[in-house]
Design an enzyme around this catalytic site. Structure first.
Site, PDB file in Angstrom:
ATOM      1  N   HIS A 354       0.795  -1.232   0.000  1.00  0.00           N
ATOM      2  CA  HIS A 354       0.000   0.000   0.000  1.00  0.00           C
ATOM      3  C   HIS A 354       0.820   1.270   0.000  1.00  0.00           C
ATOM      4  O   HIS A 354       0.254   2.361  -0.009  1.00  0.00           O
ATOM      5  CB  HIS A 354      -0.942   0.027   1.209  1.00  0.00           C
ATOM      6  CG  HIS A 354      -2.133  -0.833   1.021  1.00  0.00           C
ATOM      7  ND1 HIS A 354      -3.296  -0.390   0.443  1.00  0.00           N
ATOM      8  CD2 HIS A 354      -2.335  -2.144   1.291  1.00  0.00           C
ATOM      9  CE1 HIS A 354      -4.164  -1.370   0.388  1.00  0.00           C
ATOM     10  NE2 HIS A 354      -3.610  -2.462   0.890  1.00  0.00           N
ATOM     11  N   LYS A 542      -9.285  13.891   3.564  1.00  0.00           N
ATOM     12  CA  LYS A 542      -8.394  12.730   3.614  1.00  0.00           C
ATOM     13  C   LYS A 542      -7.524  12.926   4.841  1.00  0.00           C
ATOM     14  O   LYS A 542      -7.616  13.951   5.482  1.00  0.00           O
ATOM     15  CB  LYS A 542      -7.540  12.643   2.351  1.00  0.00           C
ATOM     16  CG  LYS A 542      -6.899  14.007   1.966  1.00  0.00           C
ATOM     17  CD  LYS A 542      -6.047  13.923   0.720  1.00  0.00           C
ATOM     18  CE  LYS A 542      -6.807  13.847  -0.567  1.00  0.00           C
ATOM     19  NZ  LYS A 542      -6.821  12.530  -1.189  1.00  0.00           N
ATOM     20  N   ARG A 543      -6.670  11.967   5.188  1.00  0.00           N
ATOM     21  CA  ARG A 543      -5.783  12.204   6.324  1.00  0.00           C
ATOM     22  C   ARG A 543      -4.864  13.393   6.048  1.00  0.00           C
ATOM     23  O   ARG A 543      -4.527  13.670   4.903  1.00  0.00           O
ATOM     24  CB  ARG A 543      -4.943  10.947   6.598  1.00  0.00           C
ATOM     25  CG  ARG A 543      -5.740   9.841   7.242  1.00  0.00           C
ATOM     26  CD  ARG A 543      -6.202  10.238   8.636  1.00  0.00           C
ATOM     27  NE  ARG A 543      -5.088  10.264   9.552  1.00  0.00           N
ATOM     28  CZ  ARG A 543      -4.970   9.499  10.632  1.00  0.00           C
ATOM     29  NH1 ARG A 543      -5.924   8.635  10.942  1.00  0.00           N
ATOM     30  NH2 ARG A 543      -3.921   9.599  11.411  1.00  0.00           N
ATOM     31  N   LYS A 548       0.287  14.352   1.000  1.00  0.00           N
ATOM     32  CA  LYS A 548      -0.996  14.670   0.369  1.00  0.00           C
ATOM     33  C   LYS A 548      -1.111  16.165   0.044  1.00  0.00           C
ATOM     34  O   LYS A 548      -2.000  16.593  -0.677  1.00  0.00           O
ATOM     35  CB  LYS A 548      -2.148  14.216   1.257  1.00  0.00           C
ATOM     36  CG  LYS A 548      -2.253  12.678   1.393  1.00  0.00           C
ATOM     37  CD  LYS A 548      -3.373  12.279   2.338  1.00  0.00           C
ATOM     38  CE  LYS A 548      -3.496  10.775   2.557  1.00  0.00           C
ATOM     39  NZ  LYS A 548      -4.234  10.081   1.474  1.00  0.00           N
ATOM     40  N   THR A 650      -8.819   6.363  -2.697  1.00  0.00           N
ATOM     41  CA  THR A 650     -10.183   5.902  -2.964  1.00  0.00           C
ATOM     42  C   THR A 650     -11.158   7.059  -2.794  1.00  0.00           C
ATOM     43  O   THR A 650     -12.254   7.027  -3.348  1.00  0.00           O
ATOM     44  CB  THR A 650     -10.594   4.753  -2.016  1.00  0.00           C
ATOM     45  OG1 THR A 650     -10.274   5.126  -0.671  1.00  0.00           O
ATOM     46  CG2 THR A 650      -9.890   3.463  -2.375  1.00  0.00           C
ATOM     47  N   LYS A 654     -14.802   8.224  -4.833  1.00  0.00           N
ATOM     48  CA  LYS A 654     -16.101   8.632  -4.272  1.00  0.00           C
ATOM     49  C   LYS A 654     -16.543   9.966  -4.873  1.00  0.00           C
ATOM     50  O   LYS A 654     -17.714  10.165  -5.184  1.00  0.00           O
ATOM     51  CB  LYS A 654     -16.002   8.767  -2.746  1.00  0.00           C
ATOM     52  CG  LYS A 654     -15.563   7.507  -2.022  1.00  0.00           C
ATOM     53  CD  LYS A 654     -15.179   7.825  -0.565  1.00  0.00           C
ATOM     54  CE  LYS A 654     -14.376   6.704   0.046  1.00  0.00           C
ATOM     55  NZ  LYS A 654     -13.706   7.091   1.303  1.00  0.00           N
TER      56      LYS A 654
HETATM   57  C1  LIG Z   1     -12.391   7.163   1.552  1.00  0.00           C
HETATM   58  C2  LIG Z   1     -11.905   7.613   2.851  1.00  0.00           C
HETATM   59  C3  LIG Z   1     -10.543   7.855   3.044  1.00  0.00           C
HETATM   60  C4  LIG Z   1      -9.511   7.716   1.940  1.00  0.00           C
HETATM   61  O1  LIG Z   1      -9.355   8.973   1.311  1.00  0.00           O
HETATM   62  P1  LIG Z   1      -8.106   9.245   0.345  1.00  0.00           P
HETATM   63  O2  LIG Z   1      -8.442  10.579  -0.266  1.00  0.00           O
HETATM   64  O3  LIG Z   1      -8.112   8.153  -0.667  1.00  0.00           O
HETATM   65  O4  LIG Z   1      -6.906   9.285   1.177  1.00  0.00           O
HETATM   66  C5  LIG Z   1     -10.119   8.286   4.283  1.00  0.00           C
HETATM   67  N1  LIG Z   1     -10.981   8.467   5.294  1.00  0.00           N
HETATM   68  C6  LIG Z   1     -12.301   8.261   5.137  1.00  0.00           C
HETATM   69  C7  LIG Z   1     -13.208   8.492   6.296  1.00  0.00           C
HETATM   70  C8  LIG Z   1     -12.809   7.817   3.929  1.00  0.00           C
HETATM   71  O5  LIG Z   1     -14.116   7.595   3.798  1.00  0.00           O
END
Ligand SMILES: *Cc1c(COP(=O)(O)O)cnc(C)c1O
Length: 801
Positions: A354, A542-543, A548, A650, A654
């Site tokens: 990952h 995101k985190r 990022k 991911t 979304k």
């Molecule tokens: C989908 C999701 C992530 C992943 O987000 P990335 O932009 O791919 O890092 C992180 N936290 C939550 C709560 C999510 O639903």
């Protein structure tokens, strides 16, 4: 699947309320109704799972076991009712009693047993396996405290414990009869009896792993996946110590055993070198392997057939110890010789990587490892000896390679190398990432066993973010392209036929607008913050992490602020920047980045000259439920990691599914998103991975970019100086001196891309077409597709008919 009429469901709910709480629907609290519905759903899924599994065993179907330290499940009631086909009947029954089902859903806490993308992926794959009819079981830890709840106080993140079980336990059923004993510490004694090798583990400390199960229902079908979560319990209280007067030691033993499943480590993409973390990893690995072996033996009688009947996927290196643990069982408990045991492991295990960032690659100090897990260490040591011999045959005399690929080295146990040496499959999570692992981190292993390297691009449980979260868009899609997309995400492509249809484009715009109004009203109700639904909703959730690059986004906001101060009459499409992110509690720079964004928001908010054009909101406690609320209202999806650092992402999927346009670098799955939707339907900027590598090779100096860019200079000076007695010199210093993720190198092109957003948005037809292209071409990012890729290319598993 059983279908219920309104009358039948009404009866079911009332019976449950009466038997659990001795209450009736008209006086029951929302909490009681939530629990009653959860119990109904759980029992239906449990019964369905039993049927599904007995059919599976009947046909000899392969079992898939997905091991992961994290499952970020979020809430279960809404999606369970949706997938059981009971959401409408439940809504109707409640509505007759004057109750809004949404207020019942709000009673459920998020099951936050994960940090971010990795754990959410695992949760999405349970949904994918259940829906496609793959027999899947997830294994993880029943953390008593999940990911912390975040508060922001004066720009600083504060962490609050997430005690989720009081509201979440209703989904779990404990099975103490299926507990597994796990042994830590102590020492081993080896002896030979002819050719028979005896190993005795002495003076160990036992921890009991007690399983609790929850279920994930597949959409409108027969499949159900199980998630088995292990809780650590002390073995029977140590009466001997207690009687000997060692009260303290008896109690400490108890508490330290139960500490193992107490809390989730809140690090994302960063390893934690604590002994407790190692104990957690072995605890999960050993409990799961014990359970898998027992299942297999009771079904088939011998572990010889394990590779034919079971596939074990290691999600990242965290559960790597499952490999030496299976070796231990085969060697010590079943009497296999090394070669036979090793062959079974090779054909059973597969590994998903990952991340390529070195700070996240799992390694353990040798001495800690040996004293915590003496028998596992001796197996790993033997594995190291044998792998070195194998590599020497493949690369004679190439000691650099051999030492780099070996399992032990630099006084450490290297988990990724155990996985690469043993597993029959090593996969990355997007096309770009899978290429990068072959080219760089695992290049030598790629030369050694090229056929093992594969790609499975990540996917999402798209029904959660579309059918269950965006009813407006779901309705429009049903009316336009029929219902087929609900089962089969690839049918979303039928929407492409409407890309020039003015009515559909306008309807899409109206749905988005309504969702923005809805989100704005939710935000105002819950936080008091007011945002303008007529502004562009530009989101980065995101985190919080330097790779990022939320600070790149912040630099542009600061640049836009300074520009608007200088040009009060400039044409500028009003913009709302929406951030949401948790930082690891010990990650200093990430916490500074949060403060920077929050304070920038306050500054702008206090300035009447810009506040109508620019606004920044920081959403507290970003989690799965909040993402379900935000995605439908999003218009710009910020995916701006440095090329080559985000394995897949991911969140990007979304957003795409909900019609947001990606403003991103060609990193991770962004590359495939742009290819699927058409590059003209995303806004791409920044260096490519090769350019990043090139620049690193020749030596990167952020000043080269700063000194030749007036805006960059002005923005950095502005932030360094700060305002209202606050300065952001830590972030600025970092960007001026090291800038490890090359923010300054991409800053200028990012501003160009942001200006493109403004231009494109001004032409609403063009923007709506881009949005449509994203929705229509997002089907390939369904977890159903990912799971079937794994089943075909890695697991050799087939859907149960
Ligand atoms: C989908 C999701 C992530 C992943 O987000 P990335 O932009 O791919 O890092 C992180 N936290 C939550 C709560 C999510 O639903």
């Amino acid at each position: 699947m059983t279908k219920y009429t309104k009358k039948e469901f009404d009866k079911l709910l009332k019976e449950r309320l009466n038997s659990e709480y001795g209450t009736t629907l008209d006086v029951a609290s929302n909490q009681q109704i939530y629990r009653a519905l959860a119990i109904i759903a759980r029992r239906l899924m449990s019964a369905q799972h039993k049927k599904f599994q007995s059919r599976a065993y009947g046909t000899g179907a392969k079992q898939v076991y997905y091991l992961c330290m994290e499952f970020l499940m979020g809430r279960s009631l809404k999606t369970s009712l949706f997938n059981l086909g009971l959401n409408e009947v439940a809504e109707a029954v409640l509505s007759d009693a004057g109750i809004k089902i949404e207020s019942i859903y709000e009673e459920e806490p998020d099951a936050g047993l994960g940090n971010g993308g990795l754990g959410r992926l695992a949760a999405c794959y349970l949904d994918g396996m259940a829906t496609t009819g793959i027999c899947g079981t997830g294994y993880s830890i029943l953390y008593e405290y999940g990911i912390f709840k975040q508060k922001i106080v004066d720009g600083w993140q504060q962490e609050k414990a997430d005690n989720w079980l009081p509201g979440g336990q209703v989904w779990l059923k404990s099975h103490p009869d299926q507990s597994i004993e796990i042994k830590f510490d102590g020492d081993i004694e080896e002896s030979w009896e002819g050719s028979y090798h005896h190993v005795t583990h002495r003076h160990y400390n036992s921890v009991i792993a007690v399983p609790s199960d929850m279920y994930v229902q597949g959409y409108d079908g027969q499949g159900v996946a199980k998630l088995r979560l292990w809780q650590a319990k002390a073995p029977d209280f140590d009466m001997n110590s207690f009687n000997a007067g060692e009260y303290g030691s008896a109690i400490t033993k108890n508490a330290s055993a139960e500490l193992i499943s107490k809390i989730l480590y809140p690090n994302d993409n960063h390893r934690e070198g604590k002994i407790l973390r190692l104990r957690q990893q072995y605890f999960l690995s050993a409990a799961s392997i014990g359970d898998i072996c027992q299942n297999h033996l009771s079904q088939w009688g011998s572990l010889d057939t394990l590779p034919e009947k079971a596939a074990i996927q290691l999600n990242d290196t965290h559960p790597t110890l499952a490999i030496p643990e299976l070796m231990r069982i085969l060697l010590d408990e079943c009497g296999y010789d090394w070669d036979k045991a090793f062959d079974i492991c090779q054909r059973t295990f597969a590994y998903t990587n990952h991340t390529v960032m070195s700070e996240a690659l799992e390694k353990w100090n040798l001495d800690i490892f040996r004293s915590t897990l003496p028998r596992i260490y001796s197996i790993v040591e033997e594995m190291d000896r044998r792998c070195r011999a194998d590599f020497e045959k493949a690369f004679p005399g190439d000691w650099g390679k051999i030492n780099y690929m070996a399992i032990l080295g630099d006084n450490q146990v290297r988990m990724a190398n155990i996985c690469c040496y043993v597993c029959h499959s090593i996969n990355g999570v997007s096309k770009l990432h899978s290429q990068i692992i072959k080219d760089s981190v695992f290049h030598d292993y790629y030369l050694y066993k090229p056929q093992a390297f594969k790609n499975v691009t990540n996917g999402i449980a798209y029904r959660r973010w579309l059918l269950a979260s965006n009813p407006g868009l779901t309705k429009l899609l049903s009316e336009t392209i029929g219902e087929g997309f609900k089962h089969d995400a690839s049918q979303l492509s039928k929407l492409n036929a409407y890309k020039n249809d003015k009515t559909v484009l306008k309807a899409l715009e109206d749905v988005k607008k309504a969702n923005k109004v809805e989100f704005a009203s939710y935000l105002e109700k819950t936080t008091g913050q007011v945002i303008d639904p007529n502004s562009i909703f530009d989101c980065q959730v995101k985190r919080m992490h330097e790779y990022k690059r939320q600070h790149l986004n912040a630099l542009n906001i600061a640049a836009q602020y300074l520009y608007l101060k200088d040009h009060p009459n400039a044409e500028f499409a009003p913009k709302t920047y929406i951030f949401g992110a948790k930082a690891a509690p010990g990650y200093y720079m990430a916490k500074q980045m949060i403060r920077l964004i929050c304070k920038l928001g306050d500054l702008i908010d206090a300035d009447p000259a810009v506040r109508e054009k620019l606004r920044v909101v920081y959403l507290e406690d970003y989690n799965v439920s909040l993402s379900e609320r935000l995605m439908p209202a999003s218009e710009v999806s910020e995916q701006i990691s440095l090329a080559g650092t985000e394995a897949s992402g991911t969140g990007n999927m979304k957003f795409m599914l909900n019609g947001a346009v990606t403003l991103g670098t060609l990193d991770g799955a962004n590359v495939e998103i742009a290819a699927a939707a058409g590059k003209e339907n995303e806004i791409i900027f920044g260096m490519l991975t090769e350019e990043v590598n090139q620049m690193k090779a020749t030596g990167y100096h952020p000043t080269m970019f700063i000194n030749s860019d007036e805006v960059a200079m002005e923005v950095l000076n502005f932030l360094e100086k700060g305002w209202n007695g606050e300065s952001f010199h830590e972030v600025v210093n970092n960007l001026r001196t090291s800038d490890p993720y090359m923010v300054m190198a991409d800053f200028k092109d990012y501003r160009r891309a942001q200006a493109d957003v403004q231009k494109l948005y001004a032409d609403r037809t063009r923007w709506n077409q881009m949005s449509l292209a994203n929705i229509a071409n997002s089907g390939v990012f369904s977890a159903d597709r990912s799971v079937l890729d794994y089943a075909r290319d890695i697991w050799g598993a087939h859907p149960v008919k």
